[in-house]
Design a protein around this motif. Structure first.
Motif, PDB file in Angstrom:
ATOM      1  N   MET A   1       0.849  -1.199   0.000  1.00  0.00           N
ATOM      2  CA  MET A   1       0.000   0.000   0.000  1.00  0.00           C
ATOM      3  C   MET A   1       0.882   1.245   0.000  1.00  0.00           C
ATOM      4  SD  MET A   1      -2.783  -1.484   2.743  1.00  0.00           S
ATOM      5  CE  MET A   1      -3.881  -0.076   2.618  1.00  0.00           C
ATOM      6  N   LEU A   2       1.149   1.760  -1.198  1.00  0.00           N
ATOM      7  CA  LEU A   2       2.031   2.904  -1.383  1.00  0.00           C
ATOM      8  C   LEU A   2       1.314   4.021  -2.120  1.00  0.00           C
ATOM      9  CD1 LEU A   2       5.192   0.978  -2.646  1.00  0.00           C
ATOM     10  CD2 LEU A   2       5.062   2.239  -0.483  1.00  0.00           C
ATOM     11  N   PRO A   3       1.734   5.271  -1.919  1.00  0.00           N
ATOM     12  CA  PRO A   3       1.187   6.354  -2.737  1.00  0.00           C
ATOM     13  C   PRO A   3       1.677   6.202  -4.181  1.00  0.00           C
ATOM     14  CG  PRO A   3       3.018   7.139  -1.392  1.00  0.00           C
ATOM     15  CD  PRO A   3       2.718   5.746  -0.928  1.00  0.00           C
ATOM     16  N   GLY A   4       0.836   6.570  -5.131  1.00  0.00           N
ATOM     17  CA  GLY A   4       1.205   6.385  -6.525  1.00  0.00           C
ATOM     18  C   GLY A   4       1.082   4.930  -6.913  1.00  0.00           C
ATOM     19  N   SER A   5       2.094   4.379  -7.556  1.00  0.00           N
ATOM     20  CA  SER A   5       2.073   2.971  -7.944  1.00  0.00           C
ATOM     21  C   SER A   5       2.176   2.092  -6.698  1.00  0.00           C
ATOM     22  CB  SER A   5       3.251   2.663  -8.875  1.00  0.00           C
ATOM     23  OG  SER A   5       3.172   3.411 -10.064  1.00  0.00           O
ATOM     24  N   ASP A   6       1.270   1.093  -6.582  1.00  0.00           N
ATOM     25  CA  ASP A   6       1.326   0.231  -5.403  1.00  0.00           C
ATOM     26  C   ASP A   6       2.425  -0.819  -5.571  1.00  0.00           C
ATOM     27  OD1 ASP A   6       0.379  -1.851  -6.988  1.00  0.00           O
ATOM     28  OD2 ASP A   6      -1.645  -1.822  -6.161  1.00  0.00           O
ATOM     29  N   GLY A   7       2.618  -1.608  -4.503  1.00  0.00           N
ATOM     30  CA  GLY A   7       3.702  -2.576  -4.494  1.00  0.00           C
ATOM     31  C   GLY A   7       3.600  -3.622  -5.587  1.00  0.00           C
ATOM     32  N   PHE A   8       2.380  -4.010  -5.960  1.00  0.00           N
ATOM     33  CA  PHE A   8       2.220  -5.017  -7.009  1.00  0.00           C
ATOM     34  C   PHE A   8       2.652  -4.457  -8.370  1.00  0.00           C
ATOM     35  CE2 PHE A   8      -1.207  -6.768  -4.085  1.00  0.00           C
ATOM     36  CZ  PHE A   8      -0.390  -7.779  -3.609  1.00  0.00           C
ATOM     37  N   ALA A   9       2.355  -3.189  -8.616  1.00  0.00           N
ATOM     38  CA  ALA A   9       2.800  -2.561  -9.860  1.00  0.00           C
ATOM     39  C   ALA A   9       4.320  -2.445  -9.887  1.00  0.00           C
ATOM     40  CB  ALA A   9       2.157  -1.186 -10.017  1.00  0.00           C
ATOM     41  N   LEU A  10       4.907  -2.096  -8.734  1.00  0.00           N
ATOM     42  CA  LEU A  10       6.363  -2.000  -8.662  1.00  0.00           C
ATOM     43  C   LEU A  10       7.016  -3.365  -8.811  1.00  0.00           C
ATOM     44  CD1 LEU A  10       6.792   0.556  -5.728  1.00  0.00           C
ATOM     45  CD2 LEU A  10       6.777   1.003  -8.189  1.00  0.00           C
ATOM     46  N   LEU A  11       6.353  -4.402  -8.301  1.00  0.00           N
ATOM     47  CA  LEU A  11       6.853  -5.764  -8.443  1.00  0.00           C
ATOM     48  C   LEU A  11       7.061  -6.112  -9.913  1.00  0.00           C
ATOM     49  CD1 LEU A  11       7.425  -8.711  -7.538  1.00  0.00           C
ATOM     50  CD2 LEU A  11       4.946  -9.036  -7.367  1.00  0.00           C
ATOM     51  N   GLU A  12       6.115  -5.734 -10.754  1.00  0.00           N
ATOM     52  CA  GLU A  12       6.224  -6.019 -12.186  1.00  0.00           C
ATOM     53  C   GLU A  12       7.419  -5.289 -12.799  1.00  0.00           C
ATOM     54  OE1 GLU A  12       2.580  -5.125 -14.126  1.00  0.00           O
ATOM     55  OE2 GLU A  12       1.371  -6.435 -12.836  1.00  0.00           O
ATOM     56  N   ILE A  13       7.644  -4.046 -12.355  1.00  0.00           N
ATOM     57  CA  ILE A  13       8.782  -3.277 -12.870  1.00  0.00           C
ATOM     58  C   ILE A  13      10.100  -3.925 -12.459  1.00  0.00           C
ATOM     59  CG2 ILE A  13       9.998  -1.073 -12.727  1.00  0.00           C
ATOM     60  CD1 ILE A  13       7.269   0.273 -12.363  1.00  0.00           C
ATOM     61  N   VAL A  14      10.193  -4.313 -11.180  1.00  0.00           N
ATOM     62  CA  VAL A  14      11.426  -4.927 -10.694  1.00  0.00           C
ATOM     63  C   VAL A  14      11.721  -6.209 -11.459  1.00  0.00           C
ATOM     64  CG1 VAL A  14      12.606  -5.949  -8.708  1.00  0.00           C
ATOM     65  CG2 VAL A  14      11.176  -3.923  -8.392  1.00  0.00           C
ATOM     66  N   ARG A  15      10.693  -7.020 -11.693  1.00  0.00           N
ATOM     67  CA  ARG A  15      10.898  -8.281 -12.401  1.00  0.00           C
ATOM     68  C   ARG A  15      11.365  -8.047 -13.848  1.00  0.00           C
ATOM     69  NH1 ARG A  15      12.818 -10.489  -9.714  1.00  0.00           N
ATOM     70  NH2 ARG A  15      12.178 -11.858  -8.057  1.00  0.00           N
TER      71      ARG A  15
END
Length: 227
Positions: A55-69
């Motif tokens: 639960m983050l402001p802007g892009s949530d952790g699941f969206a960031l997970l996709e970027i990291v992968r």
């Protein structure tokens, strides 16, 4: 262990506490309150592990997970209060290596990070200090070829000290790393440290040293000074 950890967590207090615990464990930590710079951070900081709040402001952790992968081969640990099975499955099936539910013990989170590092071949596992051998994965301690039976608390304390071999740790640092909170009675450290030292010294010279007024360190045996 010397690995790098990128932490994305919007709660200032949690971010500071996690950063301190990981830094004390010997890691280099870059902490962010959101994922706005994550692509740049992945390219420049090149983390070995990424800790993502969901639960983050802007892009949530699941969206960031996709970027990291897409951008990195770093290990990923999701850290969140969202504990539904659907959330956990989402994170794990999308490529997270682990999923830690808030609230958690700080020592557990650090251990999870170490486990991800080991699975990815980036973390040292067995620790040697003179004739003392510590295997954090198998929870085994051997000295001079003799197994030593420790309580769970004694073992956690020994691992914390071994991972920072030669560094002096204060009682507060040990409390935070082992129990997860700084407001516990510092006498807890003295009691368990005394028991741990006694068990280690049944099989050889002193490796667990008290630095008066500073704290404790695990290091090679020191020569006995004659009077």
């Amino acid at each position: 262990m010397g690995s790098s950890v990128l932490l994305v967590e919007d709660s200032t207090s949690i971010r500071v506490a996690i950063s301190a615990a990981l830094t004390d464990a010997g890691h280099s930590v870059l902490a962010r309150g959101d994922g706005a710079r994550i692509e740049l951070d992945l390219a420049e900081f090149r983390p070995d592990v990424v800790l993502l709040d969901v639960m983050l402001p802007g892009s949530d952790g699941f969206a960031l997970l996709e970027i990291v992968r897409r951008r990195s081969d770093a290990g990923i640990v999701m850290v969140t209060a969202r504990d539904t099975v659907a959330d956990r499955l989402h994170g794990l099936t999308e490529g997270a290596d682990d999923y830690v539910i808030k609230p958690f013990e700080m020592a557990e989170l650090v251990a999870r990070v170490h486990a991800v590092l080991r699975r990815r071949g980036r973390g040292a596992s067995i620790v040697h200090v003179d004739d003392l051998v510590i295997d954090p994965d198998a929870a085994v301690v051997v000295r001079g070829g003799t197994p030593i039976a420790l309580t769970a608390t004694e073992f956690r304390m020994l691992v914390v000290l071994a991972q920072r071999r030669g560094r002096v740790l204060t009682k507060t640092q040990i409390l935070t790393a082992v129990w997860g909170y700084e407001h516990y009675d510092p006498n807890l450290v003295e009691v368990h440290m005394s028991a741990l030292r006694r068990k280690l010294e049944e099989h050889g010279p002193r490796l667990l040293h008290t630095e008066r007024g500073r704290g404790y360190t695990l290091d090679s045996a020191r020569p006995v000074r004659s009077s």
